[in-house]
Scaffold this motif. Structure first.
Motif, PDB file in Angstrom:
ATOM      1  N   VAL A   1       0.835  -1.203   0.000  1.00 28.39           N
ATOM      2  CA  VAL A   1       0.000   0.000   0.000  1.00 28.39           C
ATOM      3  C   VAL A   1       0.870   1.253   0.000  1.00 28.39           C
ATOM      4  O   VAL A   1       0.543   2.249  -0.659  1.00 28.39           O
ATOM      5  CB  VAL A   1      -0.957   0.001   1.207  1.00 28.39           C
ATOM      6  N   LEU A   2       1.980   1.202   0.715  1.00 31.22           N
ATOM      7  CA  LEU A   2       2.900   2.345   0.718  1.00 31.22           C
ATOM      8  C   LEU A   2       3.443   2.594  -0.678  1.00 31.22           C
ATOM      9  O   LEU A   2       3.546   3.748  -1.120  1.00 31.22           O
ATOM     10  CB  LEU A   2       4.057   2.082   1.693  1.00 31.22           C
ATOM     11  N   LEU A   3       3.764   1.533  -1.407  1.00 27.33           N
ATOM     12  CA  LEU A   3       4.244   1.677  -2.781  1.00 27.33           C
ATOM     13  C   LEU A   3       3.157   2.259  -3.679  1.00 27.33           C
ATOM     14  O   LEU A   3       3.434   3.109  -4.538  1.00 27.33           O
ATOM     15  CB  LEU A   3       4.713   0.318  -3.315  1.00 27.33           C
ATOM     16  N   VAL A   4       1.905   1.844  -3.478  1.00 24.48           N
ATOM     17  CA  VAL A   4       0.784   2.406  -4.253  1.00 24.48           C
ATOM     18  C   VAL A   4       0.673   3.907  -3.990  1.00 24.48           C
ATOM     19  O   VAL A   4       0.482   4.701  -4.922  1.00 24.48           O
ATOM     20  CB  VAL A   4      -0.537   1.694  -3.897  1.00 24.48           C
ATOM     21  N   GLY A   5       0.786   4.301  -2.725  1.00 24.99           N
ATOM     22  CA  GLY A   5       0.728   5.716  -2.396  1.00 24.99           C
ATOM     23  C   GLY A   5       1.829   6.505  -3.072  1.00 24.99           C
ATOM     24  O   GLY A   5       1.597   7.619  -3.587  1.00 24.99           O
ATOM     25  N   ARG A   6       3.024   5.945  -3.119  1.00 23.49           N
ATOM     26  CA  ARG A   6       4.146   6.625  -3.775  1.00 23.49           C
ATOM     27  C   ARG A   6       3.908   6.740  -5.278  1.00 23.49           C
ATOM     28  O   ARG A   6       4.263   7.746  -5.897  1.00 23.49           O
ATOM     29  CB  ARG A   6       5.443   5.855  -3.509  1.00 23.49           C
ATOM     30  N   VAL A   7       3.299   5.717  -5.873  1.00 24.07           N
ATOM     31  CA  VAL A   7       2.997   5.760  -7.308  1.00 24.07           C
ATOM     32  C   VAL A   7       1.979   6.859  -7.609  1.00 24.07           C
ATOM     33  O   VAL A   7       2.117   7.610  -8.585  1.00 24.07           O
ATOM     34  CB  VAL A   7       2.490   4.391  -7.792  1.00 24.07           C
ATOM     35  N   VAL A   8       0.953   6.978  -6.761  1.00 22.49           N
ATOM     36  CA  VAL A   8      -0.045   8.032  -6.959  1.00 22.49           C
ATOM     37  C   VAL A   8       0.596   9.406  -6.789  1.00 22.49           C
ATOM     38  O   VAL A   8       0.315  10.342  -7.549  1.00 22.49           O
ATOM     39  CB  VAL A   8      -1.221   7.854  -5.979  1.00 22.49           C
ATOM     40  N   GLN A   9       1.468   9.540  -5.803  1.00 28.55           N
ATOM     41  CA  GLN A   9       2.214  10.788  -5.634  1.00 28.55           C
ATOM     42  C   GLN A   9       2.986  11.132  -6.906  1.00 28.55           C
ATOM     43  O   GLN A   9       2.978  12.279  -7.370  1.00 28.55           O
ATOM     44  CB  GLN A   9       3.216  10.657  -4.481  1.00 28.55           C
ATOM     45  N   ALA A  10       3.658  10.126  -7.459  1.00 23.42           N
ATOM     46  CA  ALA A  10       4.483  10.354  -8.644  1.00 23.42           C
ATOM     47  C   ALA A  10       3.649  10.766  -9.844  1.00 23.42           C
ATOM     48  O   ALA A  10       4.101  11.566 -10.678  1.00 23.42           O
ATOM     49  CB  ALA A  10       5.292   9.096  -8.968  1.00 23.42           C
ATOM     50  N   CYS A  11       2.425  10.240  -9.965  1.00 21.81           N
ATOM     51  CA  CYS A  11       1.562  10.621 -11.082  1.00 21.81           C
ATOM     52  C   CYS A  11       1.276  12.117 -11.049  1.00 21.81           C
ATOM     53  O   CYS A  11       1.211  12.772 -12.096  1.00 21.81           O
ATOM     54  CB  CYS A  11       0.258   9.835 -11.032  1.00 21.81           C
ATOM     55  N   GLY A  12       1.090  12.663  -9.852  1.00 16.90           N
ATOM     56  CA  GLY A  12       0.875  14.096  -9.740  1.00 16.90           C
ATOM     57  C   GLY A  12       2.135  14.900  -9.960  1.00 16.90           C
ATOM     58  O   GLY A  12       2.130  15.937 -10.634  1.00 16.90           O
ATOM     59  N   THR A  13       3.259  14.426  -9.422  1.00 24.06           N
ATOM     60  CA  THR A  13       4.521  15.146  -9.537  1.00 24.06           C
ATOM     61  C   THR A  13       5.009  15.201 -10.974  1.00 24.06           C
ATOM     62  O   THR A  13       5.591  16.205 -11.406  1.00 24.06           O
ATOM     63  CB  THR A  13       5.590  14.460  -8.660  1.00 24.06           C
ATOM     64  N   ALA A  14       4.778  14.135 -11.739  1.00 20.58           N
ATOM     65  CA  ALA A  14       5.329  14.023 -13.089  1.00 20.58           C
ATOM     66  C   ALA A  14       4.899  15.159 -13.994  1.00 20.58           C
ATOM     67  O   ALA A  14       5.673  15.636 -14.825  1.00 20.58           O
ATOM     68  CB  ALA A  14       4.924  12.682 -13.708  1.00 20.58           C
ATOM     69  N   VAL A  15       3.662  15.604 -13.861  1.00 16.19           N
ATOM     70  CA  VAL A  15       3.136  16.615 -14.764  1.00 16.19           C
ATOM     71  C   VAL A  15       3.694  17.998 -14.452  1.00 16.19           C
ATOM     72  O   VAL A  15       3.794  18.855 -15.325  1.00 16.19           O
ATOM     73  CB  VAL A  15       1.591  16.637 -14.676  1.00 16.19           C
ATOM     74  N   MET A  16       4.100  18.205 -13.200  1.00 10.86           N
ATOM     75  CA  MET A  16       4.498  19.537 -12.768  1.00 10.86           C
ATOM     76  C   MET A  16       5.821  19.995 -13.391  1.00 10.86           C
ATOM     77  O   MET A  16       5.989  21.170 -13.727  1.00 10.86           O
ATOM     78  CB  MET A  16       4.612  19.566 -11.240  1.00 10.86           C
ATOM     79  N   ILE A  17       6.773  19.081 -13.567  1.00 11.34           N
ATOM     80  CA  ILE A  17       8.105  19.477 -14.044  1.00 11.34           C
ATOM     81  C   ILE A  17       8.054  20.035 -15.468  1.00 11.34           C
ATOM     82  O   ILE A  17       8.546  21.143 -15.725  1.00 11.34           O
ATOM     83  CB  ILE A  17       9.086  18.291 -13.955  1.00 11.34           C
TER      84      ILE A  17
END
Length: 540
Positions: A115-131
């Motif tokens: 579940v922690l890995l899933v949370g990190r993946v969801v975080q990354a989906c949001g972060t990816a677009v910002m750069i």
């Protein structure tokens, strides 16, 4: 000026003249938001040892909390060219922060590693677009002679944030458990979301473009297969009896098909990721150096060094985080001065000394052992960060400035994608090499294994020095650069495209060129009319 447009997304008359947006406000909102998001790339690095015990997994497994974060970003970032054309910057921004906040909440509540890995993946989906949104905004809104110093601001986001992540993580773990690293970030993410909802006012054109799902799947299989296979070398030879070379081969084939598909699709302007930036030599050289740089930053400095401080020197998480703080500060302080220096002398006089300093520092790490003083570790880390600081801003500016305006968004996406892939490969490679070279059979690499890992990083440093010699002089801005462009006042349009509820144009795009405005400082640029960050603009 003509009357202001009837839009809820336009700034108020009291703040700025009707129909205009101050570029400095837009960039500031993006920088603050991206800093909070990218901080999470490495905030868990000092907690790897604690997580292996708390979650009952090995170091090569728990490092996927970082590698998986970076890999997800590498898969999502190629879609940003499509997203910036299909949706408005405001919509992309709000979706990005919402996903990141949700992922942070999932991670804080995670009962175990999956579940922690899933949370990190969801975080990354949001972060990816910002750069890419941040980088493309600067290339669009800032005139060429000011890009170097303004790109120095991005250095604070994409370099300093992950560099000080271990410091913040160590301070939290000194008195709290690892979940608090997410509980502390969550209100910051929500605050950034509210700030952006109020201040993110950059009107833009959108158009209906199809998403090539096949390209997205090929990208995910390609990057995921190669990284998973390589990482599994250190975990006992893959899962379920599958040899590590199988996912590596599958990933390599998928990437080849992905490239061929993009070359075919870009002939009709339908590629998920336009590969034409690779036809520009300066961009390719800068891209290779940028990849080697992030392998060292995220793989060696942010992962191996904290492991060395805790495993070999016996430091706790607080002192581990404190030890890497001076280097992070040096990297941040160098951002804008190095950018301003680039505006005067170009990239080559800065990148070559920076690459040499990086290589020397990485090889000095191989000389450290259990009896090494903490001050020596801090000094070498500062040297490494200084070298990276001399390279980062010039390379970003050099690579993107060598491209014509219509390729800015795709160039930003390629640069950001390779940045994440390189960081993920560096993390997986150096941790795997360290685990394989360790004399002990424990889940955490020992002193011998970490020394070999730093040797591998040193080889990367030497390659960076060699590649830096191929860097040319400062490129002249492309003739169709759109930075600092200005359109006719609002109200002079002959078209009648609809405007959505946020003030963003959603109708067809007229690709007629804009009139160039006189260059001004980045913080004083006022964007008149509407700018499409995906590379198209309309005068209306």
């Amino acid at each position: 000026m003509s009357s202001a447009p009837t839009t809820s997304d336009a700034p108020t008359a009291e703040a700025t003249p009707p129909g205009t947006t101050r570029a400095g406000v837009v960039i500031a909102v993006l920088v603050v938001s991206a800093f909070v998001m990218i901080l999470n790339e490495t905030i868990l690095s000092v907690a790897l040892k604690d997580l292996t015990v708390d979650l009952g997994v090995s170091t090569t497994t728990v490092q996927w909390l970082t590698s998986g974060f970076l890999l997800t970003m590498a898969v999502v970032i190629p879609t940003t060219g499509f997203l910036l054309e299909r949706f408005t910057p405001r919509q992309v921004f709000l979706a990005s922060l919402t996903l990141f906040s949700l992922g942070t909440l999932i991670s804080a509540l995670a009962p175990g590693f999956p579940v922690l890995l899933v949370g990190r993946v969801v975080q990354a989906c949001g972060t990816a677009v910002m750069i890419p949104l941040l980088m493309t905004s600067i290339m669009r809104l800032v005139p060429p002679e000011r890009r170097g110093s303004t790109m120095g601001t991005i250095t604070i986001v994409i370099a300093v944030a992950p560099a000080i992540g271990p410091t913040i993580g160590g301070a939290v773990l000194a008195s709290l458990n690892w979940r608090w690293m997410f509980w502390i970030v969550l209100p910051l993410a929500v605050a950034a979301l509210v700030l952006g909802a109020v201040l993110m006012r950059l009107p833009s054109e959108t158009r209906s473009v199809p998403l090539d799902v096949g390209s997205v799947l090929l990208s995910a299989i390609g990057f995921g297969g190669i990284l998973y296979g390589f990482s599994s070398f250190g975990g006992g030879g893959g899962s379920g009896g599958v040899p590590p070379w199988v996912p590596i081969m599958v990933g390599a084939v998928a990437l080849v098909v992905f490239v061929l598909r993009q070359l075919a699709l870009q002939k009709r302007d339908a590629a998920l990721l336009d590969l034409r930036p690779f036809t520009h030599r300066q961009f390719v050289v800068a891209l290779v150096l940028f990849a080697l740089l992030f392998m060292s930053l995220l793989g060696a400095a942010a992962i191996l060094l904290p492991l060395f401080l805790q495993t070999v020197l016996g430091q706790n998480t607080f002192w581990t985080g404190l030890a890497v703080l001076p280097g992070g500060l040096v990297l941040g302080l160098l951002g804008r001065p190095v950018g301003a220096l680039y505006d005067r002398v170009g990239a080559r006089p800065l990148v070559i000394p920076g690459a040499i300093a990086m290589a020397v520092a990485l090889w000095l790490f191989t000389l450290l052992g259990a009896g090494s003083p903490l001050g020596a570790v801090v000094g070498i880390h500062v040297l490494l960060m200084a070298g990276l600081g001399l390279m980062m801003t010039p390379l970003m500016t050099e690579g993107l400035s060598s491209l014509p305006g219509p390729l800015y968004s795709h160039g930003s996406a390629i640069l950001a994608t390779l940045q994440q892939v390189a960081g993920a490969f560096g993390t997986a490679a150096f941790v795997t090499i360290s685990a394989l070279a360790s004399a002990s059979l424990s889940a955490t690499p020992d002193a011998q294994g970490l020394r070999v890992g730093f040797m591998a990083a040193g080889v990367v440093g030497v390659l960076a020095v060699i590649v830096s010699l191929f860097l040319g002089g400062k490129p002249r801005p492309a003739a169709d650069s759109t930075a600092g462009e200005s359109a006719e006042p609002v109200g002079t349009s002959s078209g009648s495209e609809p405007v959505d509820g946020t003030g963003d144009r959603t109708g067809p795009i007229d690709a007629r060129p804009l009139r160039a405005a006189s260059p001004v400082a980045a913080t004083g640029v006022r964007v008149q009319g509407r700018v499409n960050l995906a590379g198209r603009a309309r005068r209306w």
